[in-house]
Design an enzyme around this catalytic site. Structure first.
Site, short mmCIF file in Angstrom:
data_model
loop_
_atom_site.label_atom_id
_atom_site.label_comp_id
_atom_site.label_asym_id
_atom_site.label_seq_id
_atom_site.Cartn_x
_atom_site.Cartn_y
_atom_site.Cartn_z
N ARG A 250 0.86 -1.19 0.00
CA ARG A 250 0.00 0.00 0.00
C ARG A 250 0.89 1.23 0.00
O ARG A 250 2.12 1.12 0.11
CB ARG A 250 -0.86 0.02 1.27
CG ARG A 250 -0.02 -0.13 2.54
CD ARG A 250 -0.82 0.06 3.80
NE ARG A 250 -0.08 -0.35 4.99
CZ ARG A 250 0.90 0.33 5.57
NH1 ARG A 250 1.29 1.49 5.06
NH2 ARG A 250 1.50 -0.13 6.66
N ARG B 37 5.64 12.96 12.66
CA ARG B 37 4.22 12.66 12.86
C ARG B 37 3.73 13.38 14.11
O ARG B 37 4.25 13.15 15.20
CB ARG B 37 4.01 11.16 13.01
CG ARG B 37 4.49 10.35 11.82
CD ARG B 37 4.03 8.90 11.94
NE ARG B 37 4.65 8.06 10.91
CZ ARG B 37 4.25 6.82 10.62
NH1 ARG B 37 3.24 6.28 11.30
NH2 ARG B 37 4.85 6.12 9.69
N VAL C 9 2.48 5.92 5.16
CA VAL C 9 2.28 7.22 5.83
C VAL C 9 3.39 8.19 5.41
O VAL C 9 3.14 9.37 5.15
CB VAL C 9 2.30 7.04 7.37
CG1 VAL C 9 2.24 8.39 8.07
CG2 VAL C 9 1.16 6.14 7.82
#
Length: 446
Positions: A287, A333, A290
């Site tokens: 996928r 983050r 992030v």
């Protein structure tokens, strides 16, 4: 249709706009006022707040796509992004899934099977078991052959769950049973594998893109070694620990890994790198990641737009020779949590906020003043990404940007990230995956 929420949903909507594609947002009742819902061309509610009732409800998402006339679904990351059953449901209903085929997800999602596949292909793998392990007695015999210390891992694992280190034979059975129980509870799968424990490694991953015409390209590495409890905090590209020759080899093996399984779309080959510079395949994430923005900064390639083009049957818009790493990018983050209270999640309403900008500063976020952070989902609020001509300047730029962040009404880890960016060891590039654990242990003692 974007089968996700938060900053990644906003990111995909913006990519769709750039491509002239209309977007549909799905949302839970608690997310009705979320930014991705407001930005999409169309929107549809798919259930109550808890993810199992909304963002993990495959049938509701498929029905919503059909009701809205969506041709394709982008899963983002998390939720259903690596769920092969969902991919098959999309295909059965004539909806394009923007990602790899279901069979490839199954093949690479099971980590023991992925290890075996990579071994057979000649990709460097940490010495360990080739076949799955189901009981402690068998595991102990294999651990003796591998040599202690060993890492016991869940075949279906992720996020640090179902993962334990056994330093010797005496503690193996206890650690194996604990890891297996965690795996069964978290993933419904008690299949395990065992590998030699590599002490003080770095976590370095290679971004790949592959189209349906047989073209596979590696886009350089991201160093994700700054992590807490196996959860990444800071990512950067290029890695301060990788030289050009090692980078070339890692890129080549990443391409080989993707070609071996017939991969298409965006994927990440994750390696661990030992203190001597030896690298080993760890797993593949099927996928978008992030931390994809740091790769976008240093390559100049929009990975989300490329994902959509690939799913539409188009060829990659670049070749391996076109990929040139320029400058240095760092991502932090920003989470809704309180580091001083064991990183306790902090949902609630943001009463006021200011996020930095300027040349070389990027914010991927879905928060705004007055937004209420719900308690049901991942607590990441934003990704702060900076770009500069070298690592020293990128660190300074990130320090400045973090110093400007204001988020009132809830607790965040901004100050915690700021402290890391000022740590002499981080600034020197002298860190591995134990960096945060050692730093926190030192702070507790001091």
């Amino acid at each position: 249709m974007i089968a996700n929420r938060g900053e990644i949903a906003v990111r995909i909507i913006r990519a769709c706009r750039n491509l002239g594609i209309r977007s549909v947002a799905v949302y839970s009742k608690e997310d009705a006022k979320s930014l991705h819902v407001q930005l999409a061309d169309q929107r549809i509610c798919i259930g109550e707040g808890p993810a199992r009732n909304s963002y993990l409800n495959m049938d509701r998402i498929i029905a919503a796509a059909e009701n809205m006339g969506a041709d394709a679904i982008h899963p983002g990351f998390g939720f259903l992004s690596e769920n092969s059953e969902f991919v098959r449901k999309c295909k059965e209903n004539g909806i394009t899934f923007i990602g790899p085929d279901a069979d490839v997800i199954d093949k690479m999602g099971n980590k023991s099977h992925a290890r075996k596949t990579m071994m057979d292909a000649g990709v460097p793998v940490v010495p360990g078991t080739k076949e799955p392990v189901y009981d402690a007695e068998t595991g102990k015999k294999l651990a003796e052959e591998i040599g202690y210390p060993v890492m016991i891992k869940a075949s279906s694992g992720g996020g640090g769950k179902g993962m334990r280190v056994a330093a010797n034979e005496d503690e193996f059975e206890f650690q194996f049973n604990m890891a297996q129980r965690e795996s069964a509870n978290a993933f419904g799968d008690d299949t395990m594998y065992i590998e030699r424990f590599v002490e003080n490694p770095r976590h370095v991953e290679i971004q790949i893109m592959a189209d349906s015409h047989g073209n596979v390209v590696a886009l350089g590495e991201r160093d994700c070694s700054v992590q807490r409890n196996h959860q990444k905090l800071i990512e950067e590209s290029p890695s301060p620990a990788i030289d050009e020759e090692t980078r070339r080899k890692m890129n080549e093996y990443a391409v080989l890994a993707a070609k071996t399984v017939g991969y298409t779309n965006a994927g990440t080959i994750e390696f661990i790198v030992d203190p001597k510079g030896n690298f080993y395949f760890m797993e593949m994430n099927t996928r978008i990641q992030v931390e994809h923005p740091v790769t976008e900064w240093v390559t100049g390639i929009d990975l989300i737009k490329e994902q959509i083009r690939i799913a539409d049957g188009q060829r990659l818009s670049f070749t391996q020779e076109d990929v040139k790493l320029t400058g240095h990018a760092i991502e932090c983050r920003i989470n809704a949590e309180n580091p001083e209270k064991n990183f306790r999640p902090c949902p609630g309403t943001i009463t006021d906020m200011y996020l930095p900008g300027g040349k070389g500063v990027r914010i991927d976020s879905a928060i705004y003043s007055g937004y209420t952070v719900p308690p049901y989902y991942d607590n990441m609020l934003a990704k702060l990404i900076v770009f500069a001509k070298n690592r020293t300047e990128a660190i300074r730029k990130m320090q400045s940007a973090l110093g400007e962040v204001i988020i009132e009404g809830i607790d965040t880890n901004v100050d915690y990230q700021y402290d890391i960016l000022h740590d002499p060891k981080y600034q020197a590039g002298d860190f591995d995956i134990e960096f945060i654990a050692e730093r926190e242990a030192k702070n507790r003692q001091g």
